[in-house]
Design a protein around this motif. Structure first.
Motif, PDB file in Angstrom:
ATOM      1  N   LEU A 191     -20.765   3.406  -4.940  1.00  0.00           N
ATOM      2  CA  LEU A 191     -22.163   2.980  -4.853  1.00  0.00           C
ATOM      3  C   LEU A 191     -22.963   3.620  -5.968  1.00  0.00           C
ATOM      4  O   LEU A 191     -23.109   4.846  -6.010  1.00  0.00           O
ATOM      5  CB  LEU A 191     -22.765   3.361  -3.492  1.00  0.00           C
ATOM      6  CG  LEU A 191     -24.246   2.989  -3.305  1.00  0.00           C
ATOM      7  CD1 LEU A 191     -24.441   1.479  -3.322  1.00  0.00           C
ATOM      8  CD2 LEU A 191     -24.789   3.590  -2.008  1.00  0.00           C
ATOM      9  N   GLY A 192     -23.496   2.794  -6.860  1.00  0.00           N
ATOM     10  CA  GLY A 192     -24.310   3.294  -7.946  1.00  0.00           C
ATOM     11  C   GLY A 192     -25.783   3.319  -7.591  1.00  0.00           C
ATOM     12  O   GLY A 192     -26.234   2.675  -6.638  1.00  0.00           O
ATOM     13  N   MET A 193     -26.529   4.063  -8.392  1.00  0.00           N
ATOM     14  CA  MET A 193     -27.972   4.138  -8.243  1.00  0.00           C
ATOM     15  C   MET A 193     -28.625   3.190  -9.241  1.00  0.00           C
ATOM     16  O   MET A 193     -27.948   2.475  -9.999  1.00  0.00           O
ATOM     17  CB  MET A 193     -28.423   5.579  -8.452  1.00  0.00           C
ATOM     18  CG  MET A 193     -27.754   6.558  -7.496  1.00  0.00           C
ATOM     19  SD  MET A 193     -28.057   8.278  -7.922  1.00  0.00           S
ATOM     20  CE  MET A 193     -29.825   8.374  -7.629  1.00  0.00           C
ATOM     21  N   LYS A 194     -29.933   3.182  -9.244  1.00  0.00           N
ATOM     22  CA  LYS A 194     -30.677   2.344 -10.170  1.00  0.00           C
ATOM     23  C   LYS A 194     -30.191   2.573 -11.605  1.00  0.00           C
ATOM     24  O   LYS A 194     -30.072   3.699 -12.051  1.00  0.00           O
ATOM     25  CB  LYS A 194     -32.168   2.671 -10.069  1.00  0.00           C
ATOM     26  CG  LYS A 194     -33.056   1.872 -11.000  1.00  0.00           C
ATOM     27  CD  LYS A 194     -34.500   2.304 -10.844  1.00  0.00           C
ATOM     28  CE  LYS A 194     -35.404   1.543 -11.805  1.00  0.00           C
ATOM     29  NZ  LYS A 194     -36.825   1.973 -11.676  1.00  0.00           N
ATOM     30  N   ASP A 195     -29.868   1.497 -12.287  1.00  0.00           N
ATOM     31  CA  ASP A 195     -29.436   1.500 -13.690  1.00  0.00           C
ATOM     32  C   ASP A 195     -28.051   2.102 -13.904  1.00  0.00           C
ATOM     33  O   ASP A 195     -27.631   2.266 -15.052  1.00  0.00           O
ATOM     34  CB  ASP A 195     -30.446   2.224 -14.592  1.00  0.00           C
ATOM     35  CG  ASP A 195     -31.835   1.590 -14.563  1.00  0.00           C
ATOM     36  OD1 ASP A 195     -31.904   0.355 -14.439  1.00  0.00           O
ATOM     37  OD2 ASP A 195     -32.824   2.334 -14.648  1.00  0.00           O
ATOM     38  N   SER A 196     -27.323   2.455 -12.838  1.00  0.00           N
ATOM     39  CA  SER A 196     -25.968   2.964 -13.012  1.00  0.00           C
ATOM     40  C   SER A 196     -25.034   1.834 -13.427  1.00  0.00           C
ATOM     41  O   SER A 196     -25.192   0.687 -13.001  1.00  0.00           O
ATOM     42  CB  SER A 196     -25.456   3.601 -11.717  1.00  0.00           C
ATOM     43  OG  SER A 196     -26.172   4.764 -11.406  1.00  0.00           O
ATOM     44  N   ARG A 197     -24.046   2.153 -14.241  1.00  0.00           N
ATOM     45  CA  ARG A 197     -23.065   1.176 -14.701  1.00  0.00           C
ATOM     46  C   ARG A 197     -21.682   1.538 -14.176  1.00  0.00           C
ATOM     47  O   ARG A 197     -21.372   2.701 -13.956  1.00  0.00           O
ATOM     48  CB  ARG A 197     -23.038   1.113 -16.225  1.00  0.00           C
ATOM     49  CG  ARG A 197     -24.366   0.692 -16.851  1.00  0.00           C
ATOM     50  CD  ARG A 197     -24.275   0.707 -18.376  1.00  0.00           C
ATOM     51  NE  ARG A 197     -25.557   0.358 -18.988  1.00  0.00           N
ATOM     52  CZ  ARG A 197     -25.953  -0.879 -19.230  1.00  0.00           C
ATOM     53  NH1 ARG A 197     -25.163  -1.892 -18.910  1.00  0.00           N
ATOM     54  NH2 ARG A 197     -27.135  -1.118 -19.798  1.00  0.00           N
ATOM     55  N   GLY A 198     -20.838   0.523 -13.987  1.00  0.00           N
ATOM     56  CA  GLY A 198     -19.456   0.754 -13.612  1.00  0.00           C
ATOM     57  C   GLY A 198     -19.212   0.884 -12.126  1.00  0.00           C
ATOM     58  O   GLY A 198     -18.119   1.305 -11.726  1.00  0.00           O
ATOM     59  N   TYR A 199     -20.197   0.542 -11.307  1.00  0.00           N
ATOM     60  CA  TYR A 199     -20.036   0.596  -9.851  1.00  0.00           C
ATOM     61  C   TYR A 199     -19.972  -0.821  -9.285  1.00  0.00           C
ATOM     62  O   TYR A 199     -20.702  -1.707  -9.743  1.00  0.00           O
ATOM     63  CB  TYR A 199     -21.208   1.342  -9.204  1.00  0.00           C
ATOM     64  CG  TYR A 199     -21.230   2.823  -9.496  1.00  0.00           C
ATOM     65  CD1 TYR A 199     -20.733   3.740  -8.575  1.00  0.00           C
ATOM     66  CD2 TYR A 199     -21.729   3.308 -10.704  1.00  0.00           C
ATOM     67  CE1 TYR A 199     -20.739   5.102  -8.838  1.00  0.00           C
ATOM     68  CE2 TYR A 199     -21.738   4.669 -10.982  1.00  0.00           C
ATOM     69  CZ  TYR A 199     -21.246   5.552 -10.046  1.00  0.00           C
ATOM     70  OH  TYR A 199     -21.251   6.896 -10.317  1.00  0.00           O
ATOM     71  N   PRO A 200     -19.131  -1.057  -8.287  1.00  0.00           N
ATOM     72  CA  PRO A 200     -19.051  -2.410  -7.710  1.00  0.00           C
ATOM     73  C   PRO A 200     -20.322  -2.813  -6.974  1.00  0.00           C
ATOM     74  O   PRO A 200     -20.611  -4.001  -6.838  1.00  0.00           O
ATOM     75  CB  PRO A 200     -17.859  -2.322  -6.759  1.00  0.00           C
ATOM     76  CG  PRO A 200     -17.760  -0.867  -6.404  1.00  0.00           C
ATOM     77  CD  PRO A 200     -18.186  -0.132  -7.638  1.00  0.00           C
ATOM     78  N   ASP A 201     -21.076  -1.830  -6.501  1.00  0.00           N
ATOM     79  CA  ASP A 201     -22.353  -2.074  -5.841  1.00  0.00           C
ATOM     80  C   ASP A 201     -23.350  -1.050  -6.352  1.00  0.00           C
ATOM     81  O   ASP A 201     -22.991   0.087  -6.671  1.00  0.00           O
ATOM     82  CB  ASP A 201     -22.227  -1.953  -4.314  1.00  0.00           C
ATOM     83  CG  ASP A 201     -21.319  -3.009  -3.729  1.00  0.00           C
ATOM     84  OD1 ASP A 201     -21.700  -4.190  -3.753  1.00  0.00           O
ATOM     85  OD2 ASP A 201     -20.218  -2.652  -3.273  1.00  0.00           O
ATOM     86  N   ALA A 202     -24.614  -1.440  -6.423  1.00  0.00           N
ATOM     87  CA  ALA A 202     -25.673  -0.536  -6.838  1.00  0.00           C
ATOM     88  C   ALA A 202     -26.897  -0.790  -5.976  1.00  0.00           C
ATOM     89  O   ALA A 202     -27.111  -1.906  -5.481  1.00  0.00           O
ATOM     90  CB  ALA A 202     -26.008  -0.723  -8.314  1.00  0.00           C
ATOM     91  N   ALA A 203     -27.690   0.254  -5.766  1.00  0.00           N
ATOM     92  CA  ALA A 203     -28.910   0.161  -4.965  1.00  0.00           C
ATOM     93  C   ALA A 203     -30.096   0.418  -5.871  1.00  0.00           C
ATOM     94  O   ALA A 203     -30.269   1.521  -6.385  1.00  0.00           O
ATOM     95  CB  ALA A 203     -28.881   1.167  -3.821  1.00  0.00           C
ATOM     96  N   ALA A 204     -30.930  -0.604  -6.077  1.00  0.00           N
ATOM     97  CA  ALA A 204     -32.028  -0.507  -7.034  1.00  0.00           C
ATOM     98  C   ALA A 204     -33.088   0.492  -6.612  1.00  0.00           C
ATOM     99  O   ALA A 204     -33.871   0.963  -7.451  1.00  0.00           O
ATOM    100  CB  ALA A 204     -32.662  -1.883  -7.226  1.00  0.00           C
ATOM    101  N   ASP A 205     -33.146   0.844  -5.328  1.00  0.00           N
ATOM    102  CA  ASP A 205     -34.177   1.779  -4.864  1.00  0.00           C
ATOM    103  C   ASP A 205     -33.761   3.232  -5.009  1.00  0.00           C
ATOM    104  O   ASP A 205     -34.600   4.130  -4.898  1.00  0.00           O
ATOM    105  CB  ASP A 205     -34.531   1.513  -3.402  1.00  0.00           C
ATOM    106  CG  ASP A 205     -33.362   1.808  -2.465  1.00  0.00           C
ATOM    107  OD1 ASP A 205     -32.321   1.121  -2.597  1.00  0.00           O
ATOM    108  OD2 ASP A 205     -33.473   2.712  -1.613  1.00  0.00           O
TER     109      ASP A 205
END
Length: 432
Positions: free
Chosen positions: A86-100
Motif C-alpha cells: 500500500l503506497g501513500m500519496k504520490d508513491s510509485r511501485g505499489y499495486p494500491d495507493a491511498a491519495a489521502d
C-alpha cells in the motif's frame, strides 16, 4: 552482509568496528549491570535501499511487514522477496495507493501491527497521517492481506481522530507533523491494540480528557474501547493512559505482560514508564498552570523554561517530564536516560535463553539527537527493570552499522533482534 561480533573491554576494536558495553552510569541508585553477561552478536543486513524505514511486524513464519514513513507498507517474505502493498500519496511501485495518506515532518506511515488472529482474519494495522479530515489527522487503518501477501484490501479506519500538527510557517518551534507518536502493538495477554500518540506541540493536549494526543489508547480490532481501560470520569473511554509527550515505543515484559512506554522527552530527559490503567504520565506543558507563566503558542515544553544556558538539572526541575508536584499520583518512570534526551524511539523485551544475561531485559533504541541537536551516535540501551517497574539499570551498546537514527527494535519469531533505521535499512542481530 554479516558481521560477527563479540563483547570486549570498552573501546577495543574488532575488525574495524567498535562494539562496546561501557561501565554504565548508575541510574536511580542501582548498581550497573555487568558486560560479561552480554551475548555475542552476528549482524546481517536484510533490507536495504529503502527510505525512512519506521516499523516492523512479523508473521510466525518470519514474513515481515514494514513501513516506510514517506512511501508506504511492504512485506518481506521469508525467502527475502519484498512485495509492495500500500503506497501513500504520490508513491510509485505499489499495486494500491491511498491519495489521502501523506508524509510531513515526523508524520507519515509509521506503526504496523499484525492481528493475533491473523491466520483466520488476515488483518494488519497501520498508523498514518491522513488528509481526509482537514487540516489532517492521524488514523489507525485496518487492512486485509491476501493469501500470497501481494495485495491489501478492505481498508477500515478504526481510529480517525488522533491529532496531527499542522504548523504555520512562523511557528516558534517544530515543523508540521511534530510529536506524532505512532507505535502500534497488540498486548500479548489481553489481545487489545495499544496505540501511542504525541502531544503535537499543543499545551492542552496531553491532559485533555477528549483530545487523543499525548495518550496511549487501548482498543479492540474495530476501534472500540477495551474493557478495563479505567479512564477517569469524563475521558474518552479509548484512553488507557494520558499525560504523555511523544511516546514512540510500547512493549510488554515477558511473563507478566506488563506494558511499558519508551518516550521521547524534552531536552532534559527521555523516559521508560510502566503503565497502569487510567494512569497519568505527568506531562503538562500548558501555559499559566502549575506555577508557570506564559509561553510561545501556549506550549511550555521548550521555551522559555528549557532553552538557553540553563543546565540540564535546572531545566528538569523547572519542567519535569513527569511532574509529580502537579500530579502526585503520576506514574513514575523506570528510567529517565540519566537525565538526558537523545531521541528515544522504540522498545522491545528480549526473551529466550539465547540472550544469556539479556534474557528478560528491555532494549530501547536511541535516534541519536542530544541537547541542542548534538549528535550522540546510533546506539541501543539494555535496561534491567526490577519487578516493581522502578529504578532500572543500563548497559549501552554501540553497534558497528552506519551512523543513523534507530527507529524501531523488534524481537522476531526466530528470537533474533531486528532494527530499522531512518536511512532505509533493516538489520538482524543474532545472539551467538
Amino acid at each position: 552482509m554479516k558481521r560477527h561480533l563479540r563483547f570486549v573491554a570498552p573501546g577495543l576494536m574488532l575488525a574495524g568496528a567498535t562494539l562496546f558495553v561501557p561501565a554504565p552510569a548508575q541510574s536511580q541508585g542501582q548498581s550497573p549491570s555487568q558486560p560479561s553477561a552480554a551475548p555475542g552478536l552476528t549482524s546481517t543486513t536484510i533490507v536495504s535501499g529503502r527510505e525512512f524505514t519506521w516499523d516492523m511486524a512479523f508473521l510466525p513464519d518470519g514474513a515481515m511487514f514494514f513501513t516506510e514513513k514517506c512511501r508506504g507498507l511492504s512485506v518481506r517474505l521469508p525467502n527475502g522477496t519484498i512485495n509492495a502493498l500500500l503506497g501513500m500519496k504520490d508513491s510509485r511501485g505499489y499495486p494500491d495507493a491511498a491519495a489521502d495518506l501523506f508524509c510531513d515532518g515526523q508524520a507519515g506511515m509509521s506503526g504496523v501491527a499484525v492481528d493475533p488472529d491473523f491466520a483466520s482474519n488476515r488483518f494488519i494495522y497501520v498508523y498514518s497521517a491522513s488528509s481526509l479530515t482537514a487540516p489532517g489527522t492521524n488514523r489507525v487503518l485496518r487492512l486485509t492481506v491476501n493469501a500470497d501477501l501481494t495485495r491489501v484490501a478492505n481498508r477500515t479506519d478504526i481510529v480517525a481522530d488522533i491529532p496531527y500538527k499542522s504548523a504555520p510557517s512562523n511557528h516558534p518551534f517544530g515543523d508540521s507533523g511534530a510529536h506524532n507518536g505512532g507505535r502500534l502493538r497488540f498486548g500479548p495477554a489481553d489481545g487489545f491494540l495499544y496505540v501511542t500518540t504525541g502531544d503535537t506541540h499543543n499545551g492542552v493536549v496531553p491532559q485533555s480528557p477528549t483530545l487523543l494526543g499525548g495518550k496511549v489508547l487501548r482498543i479492540d480490532r474495530d476501534g472500540r474501547p477495551a474493557a478495563g481501560n479505567n479512564a477517569p470520569q469524563g475521558f474518552d473511554p479509548r484512553i488507557f493512559t494520558y499525560g504523555h509527550r511523544n511516546p514512540q515505543g510500547i512493549c510488554f515484559r515477558p511473563g507478566n505482560n506488563q506494558p511499558f512506554t519508551a518516550e521521547n522527552g524534552p531536552w532534559h530527559s527521555d523516559e521508560v514508564t510502566l503503565l497502569a490503567p487510567g494512569g497519568n504520565g505527568g506531562w503538562d506543558p500548558r501555559a499559566n498552570v502549575n506555577g508557570r507563566g506564559d509561553c510561545p503558542d501556549g506550549y511550555c515544553g521548550y521555551s522559555p523554561n528549557q532553552m538557553g544556558a540553563m543546565p540540564n538539572a535546572e531545566r528538569a526541575a523547572f519542567m519535569p517530564m513527569t511532574d509529580t508536584r502537579a500530579f502526585p499520583n503520576a506514574m513514575r518512570p523506570a528510567w529517565n536516560n540519566d537525565g538526558m534526551s537523545q531521541g528515544m524511539s522504540s522498545c522491545t523485551f528480549l526473551n529466550g535463553a539465547q540472550w544469556r544475561g539479556w534474557n528478560g531485559r528491555m532494549v530501547v533504541s536511541l535516534m541519536g539527537i542530544g541537547i541542542h541537536g548534538t549528535p550522540v551516535g546510533n546506539r541501543l540501551d539494555v535496561l534491567d527493570i526490577p519487578a516493581d517497574g522502578l529504578s532500572a539499570t543500563r548497559s549501552t551498546v554501540s553497534l558497528p552499522i552506519p551512523a543513523g537514527r534507530f527507529r524501531s527494535v523488534v524481537q522476531g519469531p526466530d528470537g533474533n533482534l531486528y532494527i530499522a533505521v531512518d536511512q532505509g535499512e533493516i538489520y538482524q542481530f543474532r545472539p551467538d
